[in-house]
Design a protein around this motif. Structure first.
Motif, PDB file in Angstrom:
ATOM      1  N   ARG A  45     -10.665  -1.027  18.069  1.00 52.08           N
ATOM      2  CA  ARG A  45     -10.601  -2.327  18.761  1.00 52.08           C
ATOM      3  C   ARG A  45      -9.956  -3.417  17.911  1.00 52.08           C
ATOM      4  N   ASP A  46      -9.843  -3.194  16.594  1.00 49.46           N
ATOM      5  CA  ASP A  46      -9.252  -4.194  15.706  1.00 49.46           C
ATOM      6  C   ASP A  46      -7.783  -3.922  15.410  1.00 49.46           C
ATOM      7  N   VAL A  47      -7.290  -2.748  15.813  1.00 48.83           N
ATOM      8  CA  VAL A  47      -5.936  -2.351  15.425  1.00 48.83           C
ATOM      9  C   VAL A  47      -4.889  -3.305  15.977  1.00 48.83           C
ATOM     10  N   ALA A  48      -4.941  -3.592  17.280  1.00 50.99           N
ATOM     11  CA  ALA A  48      -3.876  -4.375  17.913  1.00 50.99           C
ATOM     12  C   ALA A  48      -3.688  -5.732  17.246  1.00 50.99           C
ATOM     13  N   SER A  49      -4.779  -6.359  16.838  1.00 51.20           N
ATOM     14  CA  SER A  49      -4.677  -7.684  16.223  1.00 51.20           C
ATOM     15  C   SER A  49      -4.017  -7.634  14.850  1.00 51.20           C
ATOM     16  N   MET A  50      -3.928  -6.435  14.262  1.00 51.53           N
ATOM     17  CA  MET A  50      -3.344  -6.290  12.934  1.00 51.53           C
ATOM     18  C   MET A  50      -1.890  -5.838  12.984  1.00 51.53           C
ATOM     19  N   ILE A  51      -1.382  -5.593  14.185  1.00 48.80           N
ATOM     20  CA  ILE A  51       0.014  -5.177  14.327  1.00 48.80           C
ATOM     21  C   ILE A  51       0.889  -6.422  14.429  1.00 48.80           C
ATOM     22  N   SER A  52       1.401  -6.837  13.296  1.00 44.67           N
ATOM     23  CA  SER A  52       2.285  -8.003  13.229  1.00 44.67           C
ATOM     24  C   SER A  52       3.631  -7.573  12.669  1.00 44.67           C
ATOM     25  N   LYS A  53       4.639  -8.390  12.873  1.00 52.79           N
ATOM     26  CA  LYS A  53       5.955  -8.096  12.307  1.00 52.79           C
ATOM     27  C   LYS A  53       5.855  -7.921  10.803  1.00 52.79           C
ATOM     28  N   GLU A  54       5.097  -8.796  10.154  1.00 53.49           N
ATOM     29  CA  GLU A  54       4.981  -8.771   8.699  1.00 53.49           C
ATOM     30  C   GLU A  54       4.335  -7.474   8.207  1.00 53.49           C
ATOM     31  N   ASN A  55       3.263  -7.046   8.883  1.00 53.85           N
ATOM     32  CA  ASN A  55       2.558  -5.848   8.456  1.00 53.85           C
ATOM     33  C   ASN A  55       3.385  -4.578   8.684  1.00 53.85           C
ATOM     34  N   VAL A  56       4.068  -4.519   9.820  1.00 56.49           N
ATOM     35  CA  VAL A  56       4.904  -3.350  10.107  1.00 56.49           C
ATOM     36  C   VAL A  56       6.076  -3.290   9.138  1.00 56.49           C
ATOM     37  N   LEU A  57       6.712  -4.420   8.889  1.00 58.35           N
ATOM     38  CA  LEU A  57       7.845  -4.448   7.960  1.00 58.35           C
ATOM     39  C   LEU A  57       7.398  -4.071   6.549  1.00 58.35           C
ATOM     40  N   ALA A  58       6.218  -4.517   6.153  1.00 53.49           N
ATOM     41  CA  ALA A  58       5.707  -4.168   4.824  1.00 53.49           C
ATOM     42  C   ALA A  58       5.531  -2.656   4.690  1.00 53.49           C
ATOM     43  N   ALA A  59       5.034  -2.010   5.741  1.00 47.40           N
ATOM     44  CA  ALA A  59       4.853  -0.559   5.712  1.00 47.40           C
ATOM     45  C   ALA A  59       6.197   0.164   5.649  1.00 47.40           C
ATOM     46  N   ILE A  60       7.174  -0.315   6.416  1.00 41.43           N
ATOM     47  CA  ILE A  60       8.507   0.299   6.391  1.00 41.43           C
ATOM     48  C   ILE A  60       9.107   0.190   4.989  1.00 41.43           C
ATOM     49  N   ARG A  61       9.038  -0.994   4.411  1.00 43.48           N
ATOM     50  CA  ARG A  61       9.578  -1.183   3.063  1.00 43.48           C
ATOM     51  C   ARG A  61       8.859  -0.294   2.045  1.00 43.48           C
ATOM     52  N   PHE A  62       7.536  -0.196   2.188  1.00 49.12           N
ATOM     53  CA  PHE A  62       6.724   0.526   1.217  1.00 49.12           C
ATOM     54  C   PHE A  62       7.083   2.009   1.177  1.00 49.12           C
ATOM     55  N   ILE A  63       7.135   2.646   2.345  1.00 46.32           N
ATOM     56  CA  ILE A  63       7.434   4.079   2.351  1.00 46.32           C
ATOM     57  C   ILE A  63       8.896   4.329   1.994  1.00 46.32           C
ATOM     58  N   ASN A  64       9.779   3.415   2.352  1.00 44.11           N
ATOM     59  CA  ASN A  64      11.183   3.564   1.976  1.00 44.11           C
ATOM     60  C   ASN A  64      11.330   3.554   0.456  1.00 44.11           C
ATOM     61  N   THR A  65      10.657   2.621  -0.204  1.00 41.55           N
ATOM     62  CA  THR A  65      10.696   2.542  -1.666  1.00 41.55           C
ATOM     63  C   THR A  65      10.092   3.786  -2.300  1.00 41.55           C
ATOM     64  N   ALA A  66       8.960   4.249  -1.744  1.00 42.02           N
ATOM     65  CA  ALA A  66       8.285   5.427  -2.294  1.00 42.02           C
ATOM     66  C   ALA A  66       9.144   6.676  -2.160  1.00 42.02           C
ATOM     67  N   MET A  67       9.813   6.829  -1.036  1.00 41.78           N
ATOM     68  CA  MET A  67      10.644   8.016  -0.830  1.00 41.78           C
ATOM     69  C   MET A  67      11.884   7.989  -1.719  1.00 41.78           C
ATOM     70  N   ARG A  68      12.429   6.816  -1.948  1.00 47.22           N
ATOM     71  CA  ARG A  68      13.568   6.706  -2.862  1.00 47.22           C
ATOM     72  C   ARG A  68      13.138   7.065  -4.290  1.00 47.22           C
ATOM     73  N   ALA A  69      11.937   6.648  -4.664  1.00 40.22           N
ATOM     74  CA  ALA A  69      11.427   6.992  -5.993  1.00 40.22           C
ATOM     75  C   ALA A  69      11.247   8.492  -6.133  1.00 40.22           C
ATOM     76  N   TYR A  70      10.934   9.159  -5.041  1.00 41.07           N
ATOM     77  CA  TYR A  70      10.774  10.622  -5.041  1.00 41.07           C
ATOM     78  C   TYR A  70      12.110  11.334  -5.150  1.00 41.07           C
ATOM     79  N   GLY A  71      13.182  10.671  -4.696  1.00 42.28           N
ATOM     80  CA  GLY A  71      14.501  11.277  -4.779  1.00 42.28           C
ATOM     81  C   GLY A  71      15.267  11.329  -3.482  1.00 42.28           C
ATOM     82  N   LYS A  72      14.694  10.817  -2.390  1.00 41.81           N
ATOM     83  CA  LYS A  72      15.415  10.763  -1.113  1.00 41.81           C
ATOM     84  C   LYS A  72      16.225   9.464  -1.088  1.00 41.81           C
ATOM     85  N   GLU A  73      17.540   9.587  -1.154  1.00 40.66           N
ATOM     86  CA  GLU A  73      18.388   8.419  -1.353  1.00 40.66           C
ATOM     87  C   GLU A  73      18.413   7.476  -0.161  1.00 40.66           C
TER      88      GLU A  73
END
Length: 338
Positions: A178-206
């Motif tokens: 019931r709390d999920v929808a209120s936490m779906i913001s542009k800022e939070n979604v963009l932060a997750a996209i950036r985070f996994i992108n950085t992590a995967m690049r560190a692993y070696g996926k260019e």
């Protein structure tokens, strides 16, 4: 590669009543794990020996050290930083035991101290049992919360799950639906996209190809079933693209994981815990790895638990443990080259 140039990866044994010591013995009985790597096993020597006995493997003999200060000055590729916590003969396999939970908590806190002293380049911990840790005095709902509290200035968000070469992450995690929808913001979604992108690049996926899941059925049907897609998720994807990140979506969550399975994308960013976890565990529960990114060193663990149903029987599959080790080693090696 000489010992002083090898990356230093720490391994802990996990819950003594589960399969952790057995998995650790199976991992370290493989001589290839020492290629370019120094292993620092942190834990009770008695639990290590019990793990070897259960696993039935011929494991290498480590050099015993009693202080983190001895890590860099002690020769050899396999060190045991002996940290006495619990005699494994005093606990019963397959039973939740507060003493085993406290031993895990104390060992993790000690490993964090060693990391903060900059003695390590990576860390993998064998499966732990949250109930046992709670009974043993841990105030944390998960190990991620523990790491966040004890590593200052961390950049961690939520855990990343890895299945073979497919990665997943979620914007929200251990919260009520019931709390999920209120936490779906542009800022939070963009932060997750950036985070996994950085992590995967560190692993070696260019240039990882990222698929972002919708929150609502059918992707919201243009606002018919909710506005989170148009209000938050689409703008976040657009902002990520503007930064040069290869992100697309939002895609309906009942089809996006098929695209991941088929290799069309390298990762999925989900909106909530079970949206992500049900799909990934169906894809291969016993092969999964949990990666805690954003800390001073990469931290991984097998995604499965302590497997009390098979503990002590010598039949545990070390596949996920080996993959967890591979992820840490790749990231640590890439960081060394940077």
């Amino acid at each position: 590669m000489s010992s002083d140039k090898k990356i230093r990866i720490a391994v802990t044994l996990g819950d003594a009543a589960g399969i952790g010591p057995e998995l650790t013995a199976k991992l370290l009985s493989d001589p290839t794990v020492f290629d370019g790597t120094r292993i620092i096993l942190i834990g009770d020597q008695r639990q290590w020996e019990a793990g070897i006995s259960v696993a039935g493997v011929k494991a290498p003999v480590p050099r015993i050290i009693e202080s983190p200060d001895k890590i860099d000055s002690t020769p050899g590729d396999f060190l045991l930083l002996d940290y006495p916590t619990l005699d494994p003969s005093t606990v019963e396999y397959s039973k939740v035991d507060a003493r085993a939970g406290k031993a895990v908590l104390d060992t993790l806190l000690f490993a964090i101290k060693v990391i903060l002293e900059q003695k390590l380049d990576g860390f993998i911990f064998a499966p732990l049992n949250k109930e046992a840790m709670h009974k043993g005095g841990s105030p944390y709902g998960s190990e991620l919360e523990l790491f966040k509290e004890h590593f200052p200035k961390h950049k961690a968000l939520e855990e990343i799950n890895i299945m073979d070469e497919s990665w997943t992450m979620r914007v929200t995690s251990h919260v009520g639906i019931r709390d999920v929808a209120s936490m779906i913001s542009k800022e939070n979604v963009l932060a997750a996209i950036r985070f996994i992108n950085t992590a995967m690049r560190a692993y070696g996926k260019e240039n990882p190809r990222l698929a972002v899941a919708a929150l609502n059925p059918h992707g919201g049907e243009h606002g018919l079933f909710g506005d989170e897609e148009g209000r938050a998720i689409e703008p976040a994807v657009g902002a990520a693209k503007a930064e040069g990140i290869s992100a697309e979506g939002p895609f309906p969550s009942d089809t996006v994981f098929i695209k991941l399975r088929d290799g069309i994308y390298d990762a999925v960013i989900a909106m909530y815990h079970d949206q992500c976890q049900i799909a990934t565990k169906l894809m291969g529960f016993h092969r999964g790895v949990t990666y805690h990114a954003g800390f001073p060193v990469p931290i991984t663990t097998p995604a499965h638990g302590t497997a009390f149903d098979i503990a002590g029987k010598g039949v545990a599959d070390a596949g996920a443990t080996r993959h967890a080790f591979k992820v840490v080693r790749n990231i640590a090696l890439n960081a060394r080259k940077a």
